[in-house]
Design a protein around this motif. Structure first.
Motif, PDB file in Angstrom:
ATOM      1  N   THR A 214      12.413-119.483  71.183  1.00  0.00           N
ATOM      2  CA  THR A 214      12.352-120.921  71.411  1.00  0.00           C
ATOM      3  C   THR A 214      12.147-121.644  70.091  1.00  0.00           C
ATOM      4  O   THR A 214      11.285-121.260  69.289  1.00  0.00           O
ATOM      5  CB  THR A 214      11.214-121.272  72.386  1.00  0.00           C
ATOM      6  N   VAL A 256      14.293-125.763  72.641  1.00  0.00           N
ATOM      7  CA  VAL A 256      15.539-125.045  72.913  1.00  0.00           C
ATOM      8  C   VAL A 256      15.189-123.572  73.082  1.00  0.00           C
ATOM      9  O   VAL A 256      14.749-122.917  72.135  1.00  0.00           O
ATOM     10  CB  VAL A 256      16.558-125.231  71.770  1.00  0.00           C
ATOM     11  N   LEU A 258      16.460-119.926  73.599  1.00  0.00           N
ATOM     12  CA  LEU A 258      17.662-119.112  73.431  1.00  0.00           C
ATOM     13  C   LEU A 258      17.405-117.726  73.983  1.00  0.00           C
ATOM     14  O   LEU A 258      16.558-116.972  73.466  1.00  0.00           O
ATOM     15  CB  LEU A 258      18.045-119.028  71.955  1.00  0.00           C
ATOM     16  N   GLU A 262      22.452-116.086  72.906  1.00  0.00           N
ATOM     17  CA  GLU A 262      22.702-117.521  72.905  1.00  0.00           C
ATOM     18  C   GLU A 262      22.488-118.114  71.519  1.00  0.00           C
ATOM     19  O   GLU A 262      21.884-117.501  70.643  1.00  0.00           O
ATOM     20  CB  GLU A 262      21.810-118.211  73.935  1.00  0.00           C
ATOM     21  N   ALA A 264      22.188-121.936  68.923  1.00  0.00           N
ATOM     22  CA  ALA A 264      21.911-123.358  68.745  1.00  0.00           C
ATOM     23  C   ALA A 264      22.529-123.805  67.431  1.00  0.00           C
ATOM     24  O   ALA A 264      22.831-122.991  66.555  1.00  0.00           O
ATOM     25  CB  ALA A 264      20.405-123.632  68.754  1.00  0.00           C
ATOM     26  N   GLU A 316      20.193-128.023  68.774  1.00  0.00           N
ATOM     27  CA  GLU A 316      20.704-128.221  70.126  1.00  0.00           C
ATOM     28  C   GLU A 316      21.394-126.939  70.576  1.00  0.00           C
ATOM     29  O   GLU A 316      22.089-126.286  69.795  1.00  0.00           O
ATOM     30  CB  GLU A 316      21.704-129.385  70.176  1.00  0.00           C
ATOM     31  N   LYS A 317      21.226-126.612  71.817  1.00  0.00           N
ATOM     32  CA  LYS A 317      21.839-125.396  72.353  1.00  0.00           C
ATOM     33  C   LYS A 317      23.350-125.559  72.426  1.00  0.00           C
ATOM     34  O   LYS A 317      23.861-126.640  72.735  1.00  0.00           O
ATOM     35  CB  LYS A 317      21.282-125.084  73.737  1.00  0.00           C
TER      36      LYS A 317
END
Length: 332
Positions: A214, A256, A258, A262, A264, A316-317
């Motif tokens: 995060t 965010v 992740l 994933e 960002a 931002e994701k």
């Protein structure tokens, strides 16, 4: 839009098609496909071509030692024909250069080198970038760089030069593509976009580990000069509104999360505006994803002009998948 790079413009002088067909046909019919990695020697290449030694003073510890060009005439005992379409899709030009990277410093460094292959009039035919990692103090690493595929209209390559060298401490270099650092978090920068003086470079944060990560807020930045010393006199703004409204509205930072695989992104935004004063260029930016994260040094070459401002947008994701075809690695 593209970020401008200080590269030579390729020469427009055409190479006769028959010469290009003949030169590449020799490679396909007599030698096959070659793969020469850093520090390696391909016996087939040396058997069919003559490598020319080059007395190159080099640049920033990198120099070219030899250039190998394909034969200009077809083999007399082979009647195989090769179509232009086959050449365009299958053939390697057969042009490559050997180089050396010598680290005269006191710490291990990773080098990013832009090589340019040039024609007889000195114009660039193609540029290729090589990354040479973890070169220790006093160490010399040897490798080869290939010109790759060239169009049939390209002029004949007659030389090669070291065009640009950037180095970062080995421990702060962005992770090699397809690998994951021990932290499980990979930070990198893209090539950026540019138009009418506005510059935008994306920072990417990938969770390539096996645990959620995060992040909240803005990347932490240190602007560094050629000697890796802090650059003074530049204000780092949260958001891009103080630079332009053309990059979209500024969203407030949010947590965010992740999951493994994933990603960002955050953005660096500035204008290359030159007025009174001395223009400021920032070759290196040391990035931490957040407080306490490992530093990664990227090389966006910020040409800030005399504005004295750099905007940074929050994480931002994104939808980018980090490791869709493999299992993300363990991380602490």
């Amino acid at each position: 839009m593209r970020r401008p790079a200080d590269l030579r413009r390729p020469s427009a002088a055409p190479l006769p098609l028959l010469s290009a067909l003949a030169a590449t046909a020799v490679l396909l019919t007599a030698c096959g496909t070659e793969h020469a990695g850093p520090g390696s020697t391909d016996a087939r290449a040396s058997a069919s071509r003559d490598g020319t030694r080059i007395d190159d003073p080099g640049k920033d510890g990198v120099r070219i030692t030899s250039l190998t060009l394909p034969s200009a005439s077809p083999s007399p005992d082979r009647g195989d024909s090769v179509s232009a379409d086959q050449l365009a899709t299958e053939a390697d030009s057969g042009v490559f250069a050997a180089y050396e990277v010598t680290n005269d410093g006191s710490e291990a460094r990773t080098y990013s080198v832009v090589f340019t292959f040039v024609s007889g009039d000195g114009g660039a035919v193609t540029n290729q970038t090589e990354t040479v990692r973890d070169v220790g103090p006093g160490q010399t690493v040897r490798g080869t760089v290939r010109a790759g595929r060239l169009p049939s209209t390209a002029p004949r390559v007659t030389g090669a030069e070291v065009l640009e060298v950037t180095t970062v401490p080995a421990g702060e270099a962005p992770a090699e593509p397809g690998t994951c650092p021990p932290s499980g978090i990979r930070v990198s920068a893209d090539q950026g976009d540019a138009a009418m003086g506005l510059r935008v470079v994306g920072l990417h944060l990938d969770n390539c580990g096996k645990r959620p990560y995060t992040v909240e807020g803005y990347p932490l930045l240190e602007l560094l000069d050629d000697a890796f010393q802090p650059v003074d006199g530049v204000e780092i703004l949260h958001g891009s509104g103080g630079i332009t409204t053309g990059a979209g509205p500024d969203e407030p930072p949010r947590p965010v999360r992740l999951n493994p695989g994933e990603s960002a992104t955050a953005g660096l935004v500035w204008r290359k505006t030159t007025g009174f004063g001395t223009p400021v260029n920032v070759p290196y930016v040391r990035v931490r994803a957040q407080e306490g994260a490992d530093p990664v040094t990227v090389t966006p070459h910020l040409d800030l002009g005399t504005t004295g401002k750099l905007g940074v947008r929050p994480w931002e994701k994104t939808e980018r998948q980090v490791c869709p075809d493999r299992t993300c690695r363990d991380s602490g």
